[in-house]
Motif scaffolding. Sequence first.
Motif, PDB file in Angstrom:
ATOM      1  N   ARG A  31       0.842  -1.196   0.000  1.00 23.38           N
ATOM      2  CA  ARG A  31       0.000   0.000   0.000  1.00 23.38           C
ATOM      3  C   ARG A  31       0.878   1.247   0.000  1.00 23.38           C
ATOM      4  N   GLY A  32       0.334   2.351  -0.439  1.00 21.97           N
ATOM      5  CA  GLY A  32       1.092   3.600  -0.591  1.00 21.97           C
ATOM      6  C   GLY A  32       1.734   4.082   0.688  1.00 21.97           C
ATOM      7  N   LYS A  33       0.997   4.031   1.804  1.00 19.74           N
ATOM      8  CA  LYS A  33       1.531   4.535   3.067  1.00 19.74           C
ATOM      9  C   LYS A  33       2.744   3.722   3.495  1.00 19.74           C
ATOM     10  N   LYS A  34       2.659   2.430   3.368  1.00 20.94           N
ATOM     11  CA  LYS A  34       3.763   1.554   3.750  1.00 20.94           C
ATOM     12  C   LYS A  34       4.982   1.798   2.850  1.00 20.94           C
ATOM     13  N   THR A  35       4.734   1.993   1.567  1.00 17.04           N
ATOM     14  CA  THR A  35       5.823   2.249   0.621  1.00 17.04           C
ATOM     15  C   THR A  35       6.499   3.576   0.934  1.00 17.04           C
ATOM     16  N   ARG A  36       5.718   4.599   1.235  1.00 16.95           N
ATOM     17  CA  ARG A  36       6.291   5.898   1.568  1.00 16.95           C
ATOM     18  C   ARG A  36       7.130   5.818   2.838  1.00 16.95           C
ATOM     19  N   GLN A  37       6.681   5.044   3.813  1.00 17.69           N
ATOM     20  CA  GLN A  37       7.459   4.868   5.045  1.00 17.69           C
ATOM     21  C   GLN A  37       8.786   4.174   4.745  1.00 17.69           C
ATOM     22  N   TRP A  38       8.741   3.166   3.876  1.00 17.58           N
ATOM     23  CA  TRP A  38       9.960   2.442   3.514  1.00 17.58           C
ATOM     24  C   TRP A  38      10.943   3.377   2.805  1.00 17.58           C
ATOM     25  N   VAL A  39      10.434   4.148   1.846  1.00 15.85           N
ATOM     26  CA  VAL A  39      11.286   5.081   1.104  1.00 15.85           C
ATOM     27  C   VAL A  39      11.858   6.130   2.047  1.00 15.85           C
ATOM     28  N   SER A  40      11.037   6.651   2.941  1.00 11.18           N
ATOM     29  CA  SER A  40      11.488   7.656   3.888  1.00 11.18           C
ATOM     30  C   SER A  40      12.595   7.101   4.781  1.00 11.18           C
ATOM     31  N   SER A  41      12.420   5.886   5.251  1.00  6.91           N
ATOM     32  CA  SER A  41      13.417   5.246   6.104  1.00  6.91           C
ATOM     33  C   SER A  41      14.738   5.078   5.371  1.00  6.91           C
ATOM     34  N   HIS A  42      14.665   4.575   4.151  1.00  8.72           N
ATOM     35  CA  HIS A  42      15.893   4.352   3.392  1.00  8.72           C
ATOM     36  C   HIS A  42      16.531   5.674   2.958  1.00  8.72           C
ATOM     37  N   ALA A  43      15.737   6.659   2.672  1.00  8.21           N
ATOM     38  CA  ALA A  43      16.281   7.968   2.314  1.00  8.21           C
ATOM     39  C   ALA A  43      17.014   8.574   3.512  1.00  8.21           C
ATOM     40  N   SER A  44      16.456   8.388   4.695  1.00 11.55           N
ATOM     41  CA  SER A  44      17.114   8.893   5.904  1.00 11.55           C
ATOM     42  C   SER A  44      18.437   8.171   6.137  1.00 11.55           C
ATOM     43  N   ASP A  45      18.439   6.862   5.950  1.00 14.58           N
ATOM     44  CA  ASP A  45      19.680   6.094   6.090  1.00 14.58           C
ATOM     45  C   ASP A  45      20.726   6.571   5.085  1.00 14.58           C
ATOM     46  N   PHE A  46      20.301   6.776   3.858  1.00 14.48           N
ATOM     47  CA  PHE A  46      21.220   7.238   2.815  1.00 14.48           C
ATOM     48  C   PHE A  46      21.752   8.625   3.152  1.00 14.48           C
ATOM     49  N   SER A  47      20.886   9.486   3.652  1.00 14.83           N
ATOM     50  CA  SER A  47      21.301  10.841   4.026  1.00 14.83           C
ATOM     51  C   SER A  47      22.342  10.797   5.141  1.00 14.83           C
ATOM     52  N   ARG A  48      22.126   9.949   6.140  1.00 12.35           N
ATOM     53  CA  ARG A  48      23.099   9.812   7.227  1.00 12.35           C
ATOM     54  C   ARG A  48      24.429   9.276   6.690  1.00 12.35           C
ATOM     55  N   TRP A  49      24.366   8.309   5.767  1.00 11.04           N
ATOM     56  CA  TRP A  49      25.576   7.738   5.180  1.00 11.04           C
ATOM     57  C   TRP A  49      26.362   8.824   4.434  1.00 11.04           C
ATOM     58  N   VAL A  50      25.648   9.639   3.651  1.00 11.56           N
ATOM     59  CA  VAL A  50      26.307  10.722   2.904  1.00 11.56           C
ATOM     60  C   VAL A  50      26.936  11.723   3.870  1.00 11.56           C
ATOM     61  N   ASP A  51      26.220  12.077   4.937  1.00 14.47           N
ATOM     62  CA  ASP A  51      26.772  13.012   5.921  1.00 14.47           C
ATOM     63  C   ASP A  51      28.024  12.446   6.589  1.00 14.47           C
ATOM     64  N   ASP A  52      27.994  11.158   6.938  1.00  9.52           N
ATOM     65  CA  ASP A  52      29.168  10.528   7.541  1.00  9.52           C
ATOM     66  C   ASP A  52      30.355  10.565   6.587  1.00  9.52           C
ATOM     67  N   LYS A  53      30.118  10.221   5.324  1.00 11.54           N
ATOM     68  CA  LYS A  53      31.198  10.230   4.330  1.00 11.54           C
ATOM     69  C   LYS A  53      31.726  11.647   4.124  1.00 11.54           C
ATOM     70  N   LYS A  54      30.828  12.623   4.130  1.00  9.98           N
ATOM     71  CA  LYS A  54      31.244  14.020   3.967  1.00  9.98           C
ATOM     72  C   LYS A  54      32.146  14.438   5.122  1.00  9.98           C
ATOM     73  N   ASN A  55      31.749  14.099   6.348  1.00  9.21           N
ATOM     74  CA  ASN A  55      32.542  14.479   7.517  1.00  9.21           C
ATOM     75  C   ASN A  55      33.910  13.805   7.516  1.00  9.21           C
ATOM     76  N   VAL A  56      33.946  12.529   7.155  1.00 12.20           N
ATOM     77  CA  VAL A  56      35.224  11.815   7.091  1.00 12.20           C
ATOM     78  C   VAL A  56      36.115  12.433   6.027  1.00 12.20           C
ATOM     79  N   THR A  57      35.533  12.746   4.873  1.00 14.07           N
ATOM     80  CA  THR A  57      36.303  13.339   3.781  1.00 14.07           C
ATOM     81  C   THR A  57      36.841  14.710   4.174  1.00 14.07           C
ATOM     82  N   LEU A  58      36.024  15.531   4.819  1.00 13.57           N
ATOM     83  CA  LEU A  58      36.477  16.851   5.262  1.00 13.57           C
ATOM     84  C   LEU A  58      37.607  16.733   6.278  1.00 13.57           C
ATOM     85  N   GLU A  59      37.487  15.791   7.189  1.00 13.71           N
ATOM     86  CA  GLU A  59      38.519  15.607   8.207  1.00 13.71           C
ATOM     87  C   GLU A  59      39.832  15.147   7.569  1.00 13.71           C
TER      88      GLU A  59
END
Length: 96
Positions: A31-59
Amino acid sequence: MGKHSNISLLIVAAGSFIGGVGVGIFIATDRGKKTRQWVSSHASDFSRWVDDKKNVTLEKSSDQLHKIRNRMEKSYKNTVPDLYEATEHIDFDSSI
């Protein structure tokens, strides 16, 4: 050429990820609501991963720049004499 290759790879990877998420949303059987929750969760994980990589690269880049700066300063100090030290023993007051 190596930098251009890495940037191209990153763009292709990000585009593939976004495209995969888009196709997944369209063919999802949940269902749409469940799919949106899944996408939101994975997008948040991806965003955190990108932020971690950015911080490591800057350091890492900051550390590398600091090392390069120190090497340049040492090289400069070793090749350019200190004029105050080089001329301190000269007596300018004596008549010729």
